[in-house]
Structures are given as C-alpha cells and as structure tokens.
Design a protein around this motif. Structure first.
Motif, PDB file in Angstrom:
ATOM      1  N   GLY A  44      -3.073   7.304   6.397  1.00 32.98           N
ATOM      2  CA  GLY A  44      -3.542   7.157   4.930  1.00 32.98           C
ATOM      3  C   GLY A  44      -3.452   8.407   4.052  1.00 32.98           C
ATOM      4  O   GLY A  44      -3.340   9.482   4.580  1.00 32.98           O
ATOM      5  N   LEU A  45      -3.515   8.011   2.819  1.00 31.26           N
ATOM      6  CA  LEU A  45      -3.443   8.956   1.882  1.00 31.26           C
ATOM      7  C   LEU A  45      -4.946   9.273   0.951  1.00 31.26           C
ATOM      8  O   LEU A  45      -5.393   8.296   0.515  1.00 31.26           O
ATOM      9  CB  LEU A  45      -2.629   8.818   0.472  1.00 31.26           C
ATOM     10  N   PRO A  46      -5.147  10.349   1.208  1.00 32.14           N
ATOM     11  CA  PRO A  46      -6.726  10.793   0.552  1.00 32.14           C
ATOM     12  C   PRO A  46      -6.856  10.248  -0.786  1.00 32.14           C
ATOM     13  O   PRO A  46      -7.945   9.686  -1.243  1.00 32.14           O
ATOM     14  CB  PRO A  46      -6.887  12.029   0.616  1.00 32.14           C
ATOM     15  N   GLU A  47      -5.710  10.360  -1.681  1.00 30.51           N
ATOM     16  CA  GLU A  47      -5.960   9.853  -3.201  1.00 30.51           C
ATOM     17  C   GLU A  47      -6.160   8.520  -3.312  1.00 30.51           C
ATOM     18  O   GLU A  47      -6.579   8.142  -4.491  1.00 30.51           O
ATOM     19  CB  GLU A  47      -4.741  10.562  -3.750  1.00 30.51           C
ATOM     20  N   TYR A  48      -5.789   7.739  -2.114  1.00 31.79           N
ATOM     21  CA  TYR A  48      -5.835   6.090  -2.322  1.00 31.79           C
ATOM     22  C   TYR A  48      -7.026   5.797  -1.772  1.00 31.79           C
ATOM     23  O   TYR A  48      -7.784   4.521  -2.233  1.00 31.79           O
ATOM     24  CB  TYR A  48      -4.351   5.644  -1.974  1.00 31.79           C
ATOM     25  N   GLY A  49      -7.263   6.280  -0.527  1.00 28.88           N
ATOM     26  CA  GLY A  49      -8.385   5.455   0.056  1.00 28.88           C
ATOM     27  C   GLY A  49      -8.591   4.153   0.609  1.00 28.88           C
ATOM     28  O   GLY A  49      -9.497   3.570   0.903  1.00 28.88           O
ATOM     29  N   ASP A  50      -7.387   3.557   0.755  1.00 31.44           N
ATOM     30  CA  ASP A  50      -7.292   2.245   1.186  1.00 31.44           C
ATOM     31  C   ASP A  50      -6.736   2.098   2.562  1.00 31.44           C
ATOM     32  O   ASP A  50      -6.170   0.982   2.782  1.00 31.44           O
ATOM     33  CB  ASP A  50      -6.600   1.402   0.255  1.00 31.44           C
TER      34      ASP A  50
ATOM     35  N   LYS B 247       5.592  17.535  12.718  1.00 27.80           N
ATOM     36  CA  LYS B 247       5.076  16.409  11.962  1.00 27.80           C
ATOM     37  C   LYS B 247       5.037  16.717  10.441  1.00 27.80           C
ATOM     38  O   LYS B 247       4.421  17.838   9.915  1.00 27.80           O
ATOM     39  CB  LYS B 247       3.559  16.164  12.285  1.00 27.80           C
ATOM     40  N   VAL B 248       5.907  16.169   9.811  1.00 26.73           N
ATOM     41  CA  VAL B 248       5.881  16.369   8.386  1.00 26.73           C
ATOM     42  C   VAL B 248       5.632  14.954   7.330  1.00 26.73           C
ATOM     43  O   VAL B 248       6.131  13.882   7.789  1.00 26.73           O
ATOM     44  CB  VAL B 248       7.534  16.626   8.029  1.00 26.73           C
ATOM     45  N   ARG B 249       4.622  15.190   6.501  1.00 23.93           N
ATOM     46  CA  ARG B 249       4.210  13.975   5.948  1.00 23.93           C
ATOM     47  C   ARG B 249       5.095  13.684   4.775  1.00 23.93           C
ATOM     48  O   ARG B 249       5.539  14.210   3.854  1.00 23.93           O
ATOM     49  CB  ARG B 249       2.978  14.282   5.351  1.00 23.93           C
ATOM     50  N   ASP B 250       5.607  12.466   4.961  1.00 21.72           N
ATOM     51  CA  ASP B 250       6.278  11.808   3.736  1.00 21.72           C
ATOM     52  C   ASP B 250       5.899  10.468   3.273  1.00 21.72           C
ATOM     53  O   ASP B 250       5.295   9.603   3.963  1.00 21.72           O
ATOM     54  CB  ASP B 250       7.921  11.286   4.440  1.00 21.72           C
ATOM     55  N   ASP B 251       5.840  10.486   1.996  1.00 19.44           N
ATOM     56  CA  ASP B 251       5.299   9.360   1.565  1.00 19.44           C
ATOM     57  C   ASP B 251       6.018   8.119   1.702  1.00 19.44           C
ATOM     58  O   ASP B 251       7.231   8.074   1.570  1.00 19.44           O
ATOM     59  CB  ASP B 251       5.255   9.654  -0.128  1.00 19.44           C
TER      60      ASP B 251
ATOM     61  N   TYR C 192       0.826  -1.167  -0.049  1.00 21.19           N
ATOM     62  CA  TYR C 192      -0.199   0.052  -0.072  1.00 21.19           C
ATOM     63  C   TYR C 192       1.026   1.257   0.148  1.00 21.19           C
ATOM     64  O   TYR C 192       1.836   1.277   0.150  1.00 21.19           O
ATOM     65  CB  TYR C 192      -0.797   0.160   1.271  1.00 21.19           C
ATOM     66  N   ALA C 193       0.435   2.432  -0.571  1.00 24.17           N
ATOM     67  CA  ALA C 193       0.902   3.608  -0.301  1.00 24.17           C
ATOM     68  C   ALA C 193       0.377   4.347   0.905  1.00 24.17           C
ATOM     69  O   ALA C 193      -0.910   4.185   1.260  1.00 24.17           O
ATOM     70  CB  ALA C 193       0.809   4.536  -1.699  1.00 24.17           C
TER      71      ALA C 193
ATOM     72  N   THR D 267      -7.430   8.860  11.051  1.00 23.35           N
ATOM     73  CA  THR D 267      -6.855   8.091  12.065  1.00 23.35           C
ATOM     74  C   THR D 267      -5.352   7.937  11.793  1.00 23.35           C
ATOM     75  O   THR D 267      -4.892   7.547  10.759  1.00 23.35           O
ATOM     76  CB  THR D 267      -7.471   6.842  12.020  1.00 23.35           C
ATOM     77  N   VAL D 268      -4.633   8.025  12.916  1.00 21.51           N
ATOM     78  CA  VAL D 268      -3.086   7.739  12.717  1.00 21.51           C
ATOM     79  C   VAL D 268      -2.905   6.440  13.669  1.00 21.51           C
ATOM     80  O   VAL D 268      -3.286   6.362  14.569  1.00 21.51           O
ATOM     81  CB  VAL D 268      -2.372   8.951  13.488  1.00 21.51           C
ATOM     82  N   TYR D 269      -2.098   5.460  13.006  1.00 21.28           N
ATOM     83  CA  TYR D 269      -1.374   4.471  13.618  1.00 21.28           C
ATOM     84  C   TYR D 269       0.171   4.720  14.034  1.00 21.28           C
ATOM     85  O   TYR D 269       0.793   4.929  13.161  1.00 21.28           O
ATOM     86  CB  TYR D 269      -1.942   3.213  12.876  1.00 21.28           C
TER      87      TYR D 269
END
Length: 236
Positions: free
Chosen positions: A129-135, A67-71, A34-35, A113-115
C-alpha cells in the motif's frame, strides 16, 4: 459541480492496454481501481494445473533481487486483477493465483503488509500500500474475497473426490488436517488462527501449532475458510 475527468494520451493508452489484457483473460467487469506499489521477480516455483497446483506452491523462495518500490495501478475485476507497473501489465486470475502474506513491523503502531501474488505467467508480483492513500486494506480485502470465492468450491470438490490438498507444509483430506506425519480428525478442529506469524489450530479447545509461518502458506485465507467449513460447526 465538476466535469468528467480528462485523461492524458498516455493514460488513455494504458487504460486500453489494461482493458485488452483483462479481456483476453476473461476477468469480467471492472470493480475498482487503486494506487499501490509493486516489485516483480520471476517465481522460483514448480506449477501444476488443477486444484492441487492451485493450492500447492512448491519451492517458494524469497528473491535476492533488491526491493525497489515502483508506483503501480491496480485494477480489480470480478475474476481477477491487473497490475500495471514499469510499462508492463501483469494479469492475475483469482482461480489460479497463489497469494503469500508477509508483514514487516516498522514500530509498535505500524506494520507494512505485503501481498505476493503469482500472475498468469508464473511471475511473482509483490504489492504494497501507499501511505499517502491509505486504501490498501480495501484492495487486500477484495483480493481475499475474490480468491476465496474462486478457489474454495474447487477445493471442497477435490476433497469430496478423495484428493489430498497442500498449503505449504499443511495438508488436508476429507477426514483430517495435519502437518508432516501428524493429523487430527475434523470433528476435533474448532478454529484456525494466526498468532505472532504462526498458524495454530484449536483442537478440542487447545491451541496447537502446525509448524508453519503464515508467510510460507499460499492462500492462507482459503485454508482458514476450509477449516471453518470442515470443522464440527461448518456446513459442507
């Protein structure tokens, strides 16, 4: 009809590193990829090996780092997962990790939600999660199932041997569950629920708070599974 996916040289090297790390830690067969987004910070915790260490995370604190979001790339295996982010490969084993769940409400319709998981080196990895994927719901569910599958039998065996387990401030023995100095016997306990971020127990038909927020409890889904198993309707 489409042909096989072509990978760049960098992607091939990353996949090789991920596979090597998974092999070193005996994660088993890869189940899904997953991404996601990840943030890492060194764990401020004291660890003990063994079941009490697996289910007790002492001194857990929120990092003050921004908090910096990294793919990130998440590879889920039978016995754990890898998180590839910023050129590093974090390895998480389901039988030793502690998972904390937090949620941030952005509006009335969306909760982020953050794990937060601990890897094999004791470092915290925050996954979103990434909104563009939704998984995200799919990989969160798989992580939950994997941790329960790995840690529930160990927890039950420890209780059978007379040990006392801790999930944050909540404790369990083979006879009781409680918080602080207050405990109730298992035949009185029906269910566990999370209500407005707090942990509550159904005791003889009355919901009672346990004084802990879900964000403070490691592996809360293992705790829930234990309550369902040890209550009057459960099967040991």
């Amino acid at each position: 009809m489409t042909g096989p996916t072509r990978h760049t040289r960098n992607e091939e090297l990353l996949l090789a590193r991920i596979s090597a790390a998974a092999g070193r830690w005996h994660l088993g067969k890869r189940r899904a990829t997953y991404a996601g987004a990840a943030h890492t910070a060194h764990a401020k915790a004291l660890w003990n090996r063994g079941i009490r260490g697996l289910l007790t995370f002492v001194g857990y604190g929120r990092t003050s780092a921004p908090k910096v979001r990294d793919d990130a790339r998440l590879d889920l295996y039978v016995h754990g997962m890898t998180v590839a982010v910023q050129g590093r490969i974090h390895v998480v084993r389901y039988d030793t990790t502690s998972v904390f769940r937090t949620g941030t409400a952005h509006d009335s319709a969306r909760v982020d939600t953050v794990y937060t998981l601990t890897d094999v080196d004791g470092e915290r990895v925050e996954l979103r999660g990434l909104p563009e994927y939704g998984d995200a719901a799919a990989w969160r569910s798989e992580i939950q199932r994997g941790v329960i599958r790995a840690q529930l039998p160990q927890a039950l065996a420890a209780l059978d041997q007379g040990e006392r387990l801790h999930f944050g401030g909540i404790w369990l023995t083979g006879e009781k569950v409680g918080y602080g100095e207050v405990g109730v016997r298992w035949p009185q306990v029906r269910h566990l629920r999370i209500r407005q971020g707090a942990i509550e127990l159904d005791v003889d038909g009355t919901w009672q708070g346990l004084g802990s927020e879900v964000s403070e409890i490691p592996n809360v889904f293992v705790l829930r599974a234990l309550v369902e198993r040890l209550g009057p309707d459960g099967v040991r």
